[in-house]
Motif scaffolding. Structure first.
Motif, short mmCIF file in Angstrom:
data_model
loop_
_atom_site.label_atom_id
_atom_site.label_comp_id
_atom_site.label_asym_id
_atom_site.label_seq_id
_atom_site.Cartn_x
_atom_site.Cartn_y
_atom_site.Cartn_z
N MET A 1 0.86 -1.17 0.00
CA MET A 1 0.00 0.00 0.00
C MET A 1 0.90 1.23 0.00
N GLY A 2 0.65 2.12 -0.95
CA GLY A 2 1.45 3.32 -1.06
C GLY A 2 0.99 4.41 -0.10
N LEU A 3 1.77 5.43 -0.05
CA LEU A 3 1.47 6.55 0.83
C LEU A 3 0.12 7.18 0.50
N PHE A 4 -0.16 7.35 -0.78
CA PHE A 4 -1.42 7.96 -1.19
C PHE A 4 -2.61 7.09 -0.77
N ASP A 5 -2.51 5.79 -0.96
CA ASP A 5 -3.59 4.88 -0.56
C ASP A 5 -3.80 4.92 0.95
N ASN A 6 -2.70 4.98 1.69
CA ASN A 6 -2.78 5.04 3.15
C ASN A 6 -3.49 6.31 3.60
N MET A 7 -3.15 7.43 2.98
CA MET A 7 -3.80 8.70 3.34
C MET A 7 -5.27 8.69 2.98
N LYS A 8 -5.62 8.13 1.82
CA LYS A 8 -7.02 8.05 1.42
C LYS A 8 -7.82 7.23 2.42
N ALA A 9 -7.25 6.13 2.89
CA ALA A 9 -7.94 5.27 3.84
C ALA A 9 -8.17 5.99 5.17
N ARG A 10 -7.22 6.79 5.58
CA ARG A 10 -7.36 7.51 6.85
C ARG A 10 -8.30 8.71 6.75
N LEU A 11 -8.36 9.34 5.60
CA LEU A 11 -9.20 10.53 5.44
C LEU A 11 -10.65 10.19 5.05
N GLY A 12 -10.93 8.96 4.70
CA GLY A 12 -12.28 8.55 4.31
C GLY A 12 -13.34 8.88 5.34
N PRO A 13 -13.15 8.49 6.61
CA PRO A 13 -14.17 8.81 7.63
C PRO A 13 -14.37 10.32 7.81
N ALA A 14 -13.31 11.11 7.72
CA ALA A 14 -13.44 12.56 7.86
C ALA A 14 -14.24 13.13 6.70
N LYS A 15 -14.02 12.61 5.52
CA LYS A 15 -14.75 13.06 4.34
C LYS A 15 -16.25 12.77 4.49
N ASP A 16 -16.57 11.59 5.01
CA ASP A 16 -17.96 11.23 5.25
C ASP A 16 -18.60 12.15 6.28
N LYS A 17 -17.87 12.48 7.32
CA LYS A 17 -18.38 13.36 8.37
C LYS A 17 -18.65 14.76 7.81
N VAL A 18 -17.74 15.26 6.99
CA VAL A 18 -17.93 16.58 6.39
C VAL A 18 -19.16 16.58 5.49
N SER A 19 -19.37 15.52 4.73
CA SER A 19 -20.55 15.43 3.88
C SER A 19 -21.82 15.44 4.71
#
Length: 94
Positions: free
Chosen positions: A1-19
């Protein structure tokens, strides 16, 4: 898993909360943007009215996109269905 994939996985819940927050409080945020734009426009003596209106419009559009991101095309809440997968294998012979 690359750095970008790791960041996407961690930011997913925050993105859902903002929506979710954008859906729940979109009207209040829109009113706040209008109020702030009016205050800035008055303070600058209407010198930058066009730029202020453009920026306010872009902020409202972004807010609308966030609020509508997780809706079905018919307007009901929930995740949108995934688009159909492209066909696998070689293209058909002509």
């Amino acid at each position: 898993m690359g750095l970008f994939d790791n960041m996407k996985a961690r930011l997913g819940p925050a993105k859902d909360k903002v929506s979710d927050l954008a859906r729940q409080h979109g009207g209040k945020v829109s009113q706040g943007l209008d109020k702030a734009a009016k205050a800035v426009d008055e303070r600058t003596k209407h010198k930058y009215s066009d730029k202020i209106q453009a920026g306010t419009g872009k902020a409202k559009d972004a807010m609308d996109r966030l609020a509508q991101k997780d809706e079905h095309p018919d307007g009901t809440p929930g995740a949108r269905p995934n688009p159909p997968a492209p066909p696998q294998g070689p293209p058909p012979a002509s």
